[in-house]
Design an enzyme around this catalytic site. Structure first.
Site, PDB file in Angstrom:
ATOM      1  N   CYS A  60       0.850  -1.198   0.000  1.00  0.00           N
ATOM      2  CA  CYS A  60       0.000   0.000   0.000  1.00  0.00           C
ATOM      3  C   CYS A  60       0.884   1.246   0.000  1.00  0.00           C
ATOM      4  CB  CYS A  60      -0.903  -0.007   1.229  1.00  0.00           C
ATOM      5  SG  CYS A  60      -2.024   1.408   1.257  1.00  0.00           S
ATOM      6  N   CYS A  64       0.376   4.896   6.959  1.00  0.00           N
ATOM      7  CA  CYS A  64      -0.266   4.720   8.274  1.00  0.00           C
ATOM      8  C   CYS A  64       0.699   3.956   9.202  1.00  0.00           C
ATOM      9  CB  CYS A  64      -1.581   3.963   8.118  1.00  0.00           C
ATOM     10  SG  CYS A  64      -2.599   4.589   6.748  1.00  0.00           S
ATOM     11  N   CYS A  67       0.266   0.245  10.336  1.00  0.00           N
ATOM     12  CA  CYS A  67      -0.231  -0.768   9.398  1.00  0.00           C
ATOM     13  C   CYS A  67       0.855  -1.670   8.789  1.00  0.00           C
ATOM     14  CB  CYS A  67      -1.017  -0.099   8.286  1.00  0.00           C
ATOM     15  SG  CYS A  67      -1.820  -1.331   7.229  1.00  0.00           S
ATOM     16  N   CYS A 104     -16.700  -8.956   5.504  1.00  0.00           N
ATOM     17  CA  CYS A 104     -16.045  -7.666   5.258  1.00  0.00           C
ATOM     18  C   CYS A 104     -14.778  -7.883   4.431  1.00  0.00           C
ATOM     19  CB  CYS A 104     -15.630  -7.010   6.569  1.00  0.00           C
ATOM     20  SG  CYS A 104     -16.961  -6.821   7.734  1.00  0.00           S
ATOM     21  N   CYS A 135     -19.658  -5.941   3.436  1.00  0.00           N
ATOM     22  CA  CYS A 135     -18.964  -4.717   3.839  1.00  0.00           C
ATOM     23  C   CYS A 135     -17.650  -4.683   3.069  1.00  0.00           C
ATOM     24  CB  CYS A 135     -18.692  -4.750   5.346  1.00  0.00           C
ATOM     25  SG  CYS A 135     -17.725  -3.342   5.924  1.00  0.00           S
ATOM     26  N   CYS A 195     -19.548   2.471   8.432  1.00  0.00           N
ATOM     27  CA  CYS A 195     -18.816   1.823   9.516  1.00  0.00           C
ATOM     28  C   CYS A 195     -17.555   2.653   9.722  1.00  0.00           C
ATOM     29  CB  CYS A 195     -18.481   0.386   9.111  1.00  0.00           C
ATOM     30  SG  CYS A 195     -17.362  -0.444  10.254  1.00  0.00           S
ATOM     31  N   ARG A 267     -18.180  -2.090  17.842  1.00  0.00           N
ATOM     32  CA  ARG A 267     -17.475  -3.366  17.625  1.00  0.00           C
ATOM     33  C   ARG A 267     -16.167  -3.436  18.389  1.00  0.00           C
ATOM     34  NH1 ARG A 267     -16.875  -3.922  12.070  1.00  0.00           N
ATOM     35  NH2 ARG A 267     -19.023  -4.606  12.051  1.00  0.00           N
TER      36      ARG A 267
END
Ligand code: SAM
Ligand code: DTB
Ligand code: SF4
Length: 352
Positions: A60, A64, A67, A104, A135, A195, A267
């Site tokens: 990616c 972040c 991550c 998801c 999702c 979400c 959640r």
């Protein structure tokens, strides 16, 4: 009938000072209030089960700091292109068989390319056809992309704010807070359920946790689902050596989220593997009513399904049903028997 002087329960005008006051209530008062409000809108003995699948892994371009999938950090992760639909459907069938009601699908993208949309549309319609809620979490979405996913029938889109606006720049520099708010607005406008939540334990302060919850609760509509993740410290990421997060502060954050967004599913998300059963039970008491279920999150591990089912059983909590699943699916006791058998043990109990 409530008196006019009473505060409404659903509010979009939260101030940070009053949220900090909630955080700092005596623990018992906070949990009692959160559980009491929880019971006005939800069955307190029911938890929604969502299963995750990484449909495109690693490489990616974003930075972040938490991550494992950022190309900027050497985490030893094997990258994978967008999965073939057949693989996705096999995983979705297994999730349904294990008792999940929502599937998801997550991709390590800054945002999807338009060329990927037809594949994503196919995944959405075929997973839905299995009788699961769908999702996706694919990064930033334009208005047009959000419309296409909504037209394909995508039920939820996950896009987290992660932390407060002030602390955000310490964690991510390749996209702005406003970019995230714009994606949430595109998702909402396209008619999908939102979400959105965040991560605790990234070195932020309580003021930042309050700031995150203020942002979420003051959106035009509360997110339908609010994932509260505990940082999973992955070796090679800049946050791999972050201090352990204080468990009671985690529970307090769940309780404050419940009080601020009473009708949202809160959640208990990443990080459950690092929590003992007692801590998870406290999170449910504080108003959490959804979990990520099955042995993998996106790239890191999650508790074994059987352990989760055993915990829910000990607590007398039932996995939530999904109405459209009921007519064509095996009943719950059968699901548990199947899960139990597949692990070679004898987990067979009837819930409810
Ligand atoms: N690339 C897309 C994006 O960032 O929007 C979707 C996938 S991304 C992995 C989804 C969310 O997972 C992130 O927003 C973050 O909140 C959460 N996450 C990622 N790594 C995590 C970690 N190590 N611990 C806890 N949560 C994490
Ligand atoms: C969310 O809030 N947490 C999930 C989901 N939404 C996509 C992801 C957690 C990822 C944890 C690290 C990993 O497994 O890669
Ligand atoms: Fe990429 Fe999403 Fe990971 Fe950020 S959180 S590095 S955008 S996969």
């Amino acid at each position: 009938m409530s008196s006019t002087s009473e505060m409404p329960v659903i509010r979009n005008d939260w101030r940070r000072d009053e949220v900090l006051a909630l955080f700092n209530k005596p623990f018992n008062d906070l949990i009692y209030e959160a559980q009491s409000l929880h019971r006005r809108f939800f069955d307190p003995n029911s938890v929604q089960l969502s299963t995750l699948l990484s449909i495109k892994t690693g490489a990616c371009p974003e930075d972040c700091k938490y991550c494992p999938q950022s190309a900027r950090y050497d985490t030893g992760l094997k990258k994978e292109k967008l999965l073939h639909i057949d693989y996705v459907l096999e995983a979705a069938k297994a999730a349904k068989l294990s008792g999940a009601t929502r599937f998801c699908m997550g991709a390590a993208w800054r945002s999807p390319h338009d060329r990927d949309i037809p594949n994503l549309v196919e995944m959405i319609s075929e997973v839905k056809a299995l009788g699961l809620e769908t999702c996706m979490t694919l990064g930033m979405l334009s208005e047009n992309q959000a419309e296409k996913l909504a037209d394909a029938g995508l039920d939820y889109y996950n896009h987290n704010l992660d932390t407060s606006p002030e602390y955000y720049g310490e964690i991510i520099t390749t996209r702005t807070y406003q970019d995230r708010l714009d994606t949430l607005s595109n998702v909402r406008y396209a008619g999908m359920k939102v979400c959105s939540g965040g991560i605790l334990g990234m070195g932020e302060e309580q003021n930042d946790r309050a700031g995150l919850l203020v942002q979420l609760a003051n959106l035009p509509d509360h997110p339908d689902s609010v994932p509260i993740n505990m940082l999973v410290k992955v070796s090679g990421t800049p946050l791999s050596d972050a201090d352990d997060f204080e468990p009671f502060e985690f529970i307090r954050t769940i309780a404050v989220a419940r009080l601020m967004m009473p009708k949202s599913y809160v959640r208990l998300s990443a990080g459950r593997e690092q929590m003992n059963e007692q801590m998870q039970a406290l999170a449910f008491l504080a108003g959490a009513n959804s979990i990520f279920y099955c042995e993998k999150l996106l790239t890191t591990s999650n508790p074994m399904s059987n352990d989760d089912l055993q915990l829910l059983k000990k607590l007398g909590i039932r996995p939530e049903k999904y109405d459209s699943v009921q007519s064509d699916s095996v009943d719950e006791s059968e699901l548990y028997r199947i899960v139990g058998e597949s692990r070679g043990d004898n987990l067979f109990y009837r819930v409810g």
